[in-house]
Design a protein around this motif. Structure first.
Motif, PDB file in Angstrom:
ATOM      1  N   LEU A 123     -28.864  -1.740 -14.757  1.00 48.49           N
ATOM      2  CA  LEU A 123     -27.777  -1.088 -15.484  1.00 48.49           C
ATOM      3  C   LEU A 123     -28.255   0.174 -16.195  1.00 48.49           C
ATOM      4  O   LEU A 123     -27.559   1.189 -16.202  1.00 48.49           O
ATOM      5  N   ALA A 124     -29.445   0.139 -16.762  1.00 48.13           N
ATOM      6  CA  ALA A 124     -29.966   1.317 -17.463  1.00 48.13           C
ATOM      7  C   ALA A 124     -30.155   2.481 -16.492  1.00 48.13           C
ATOM      8  O   ALA A 124     -29.818   3.629 -16.806  1.00 48.13           O
ATOM      9  N   ALA A 125     -30.653   2.196 -15.303  1.00 49.95           N
ATOM     10  CA  ALA A 125     -30.849   3.250 -14.307  1.00 49.95           C
ATOM     11  C   ALA A 125     -29.509   3.823 -13.871  1.00 49.95           C
ATOM     12  O   ALA A 125     -29.369   5.034 -13.690  1.00 49.95           O
ATOM     13  N   LEU A 126     -28.518   2.961 -13.738  1.00 50.29           N
ATOM     14  CA  LEU A 126     -27.182   3.414 -13.357  1.00 50.29           C
ATOM     15  C   LEU A 126     -26.583   4.300 -14.451  1.00 50.29           C
ATOM     16  O   LEU A 126     -26.005   5.353 -14.161  1.00 50.29           O
ATOM     17  N   GLU A 127     -26.756   3.902 -15.703  1.00 44.87           N
ATOM     18  CA  GLU A 127     -26.245   4.718 -16.810  1.00 44.87           C
ATOM     19  C   GLU A 127     -26.941   6.075 -16.852  1.00 44.87           C
ATOM     20  O   GLU A 127     -26.305   7.102 -17.119  1.00 44.87           O
ATOM     21  N   ASP A 128     -28.249   6.085 -16.621  1.00 41.69           N
ATOM     22  CA  ASP A 128     -28.990   7.352 -16.596  1.00 41.69           C
ATOM     23  C   ASP A 128     -28.469   8.259 -15.479  1.00 41.69           C
ATOM     24  O   ASP A 128     -28.314   9.461 -15.670  1.00 41.69           O
ATOM     25  N   ALA A 129     -28.195   7.668 -14.343  1.00 41.25           N
ATOM     26  CA  ALA A 129     -27.686   8.449 -13.219  1.00 41.25           C
ATOM     27  C   ALA A 129     -26.331   9.052 -13.544  1.00 41.25           C
ATOM     28  O   ALA A 129     -26.069  10.228 -13.263  1.00 41.25           O
ATOM     29  N   VAL A 130     -25.462   8.265 -14.171  1.00 41.57           N
ATOM     30  CA  VAL A 130     -24.137   8.761 -14.560  1.00 41.57           C
ATOM     31  C   VAL A 130     -24.279   9.895 -15.569  1.00 41.57           C
ATOM     32  O   VAL A 130     -23.603  10.922 -15.463  1.00 41.57           O
ATOM     33  N   ALA A 131     -25.184   9.730 -16.520  1.00 40.94           N
ATOM     34  CA  ALA A 131     -25.398  10.781 -17.529  1.00 40.94           C
ATOM     35  C   ALA A 131     -25.894  12.069 -16.867  1.00 40.94           C
ATOM     36  O   ALA A 131     -25.457  13.167 -17.225  1.00 40.94           O
ATOM     37  N   ASP A 132     -26.802  11.932 -15.912  1.00 37.41           N
ATOM     38  CA  ASP A 132     -27.315  13.111 -15.199  1.00 37.41           C
ATOM     39  C   ASP A 132     -26.202  13.821 -14.439  1.00 37.41           C
ATOM     40  O   ASP A 132     -26.116  15.047 -14.441  1.00 37.41           O
ATOM     41  N   ILE A 133     -25.350  13.049 -13.796  1.00 33.42           N
ATOM     42  CA  ILE A 133     -24.244  13.639 -13.040  1.00 33.42           C
ATOM     43  C   ILE A 133     -23.283  14.349 -13.973  1.00 33.42           C
ATOM     44  O   ILE A 133     -22.835  15.466 -13.691  1.00 33.42           O
ATOM     45  N   GLU A 134     -22.960  13.719 -15.094  1.00 35.83           N
ATOM     46  CA  GLU A 134     -22.058  14.347 -16.063  1.00 35.83           C
ATOM     47  C   GLU A 134     -22.641  15.644 -16.589  1.00 35.83           C
ATOM     48  O   GLU A 134     -21.942  16.655 -16.724  1.00 35.83           O
ATOM     49  N   GLN A 135     -23.944  15.649 -16.896  1.00 40.93           N
ATOM     50  CA  GLN A 135     -24.594  16.856 -17.399  1.00 40.93           C
ATOM     51  C   GLN A 135     -24.554  17.958 -16.339  1.00 40.93           C
ATOM     52  O   GLN A 135     -24.251  19.114 -16.646  1.00 40.93           O
ATOM     53  N   TYR A 136     -24.817  17.601 -15.094  1.00 38.20           N
ATOM     54  CA  TYR A 136     -24.776  18.575 -13.996  1.00 38.20           C
ATOM     55  C   TYR A 136     -23.384  19.186 -13.875  1.00 38.20           C
ATOM     56  O   TYR A 136     -23.234  20.402 -13.750  1.00 38.20           O
TER      57      TYR A 136
END
Length: 86
Positions: free
Chosen positions: A62-75
């Motif tokens: 779940l933490a990796a998934l949240e990090d991925a979502v955050a990266d996508i949002e920032q992009y």
């Protein structure tokens, strides 16, 4: 912008057709090679229930998934800011 001359079009068409022919040859060779490769045995999933399969899917970090979502949002935010500046 200059119009494309008929000779240039024909030359481009010939190059394109040659590329298509090469691609077709490559694909045919690839298909022939695949036919030569013996099929891998199928995994026996009959012993796994649907619940077990679903649990495997749920066990995503779940933490990796949240990090991925955050990266996508920032992009996406940065991309939107760049477009607004243009």
């Amino acid at each position: 912008m200059e119009p494309i001359q008929p000779q240039q079009r024909r030359a481009a068409d010939q190059v394109f057709q040659q590329s298509l022919d090469q691609l077709e040859d490559i694909l045919q060779e690839s298909l022939a090679e695949e036919e030569e490769i013996p099929q891998l045995p199928q995994l026996d999933t009959s012993s796994l229930s649907e619940v077990e399969l679903d649990q495997d899917l749920i066990n995503i970090d779940l933490a990796a998934l949240e990090d991925a979502v955050a990266d996508i949002e920032q992009y996406l935010e940065e991309k939107t800011k760049t477009k607004e500046k243009s």
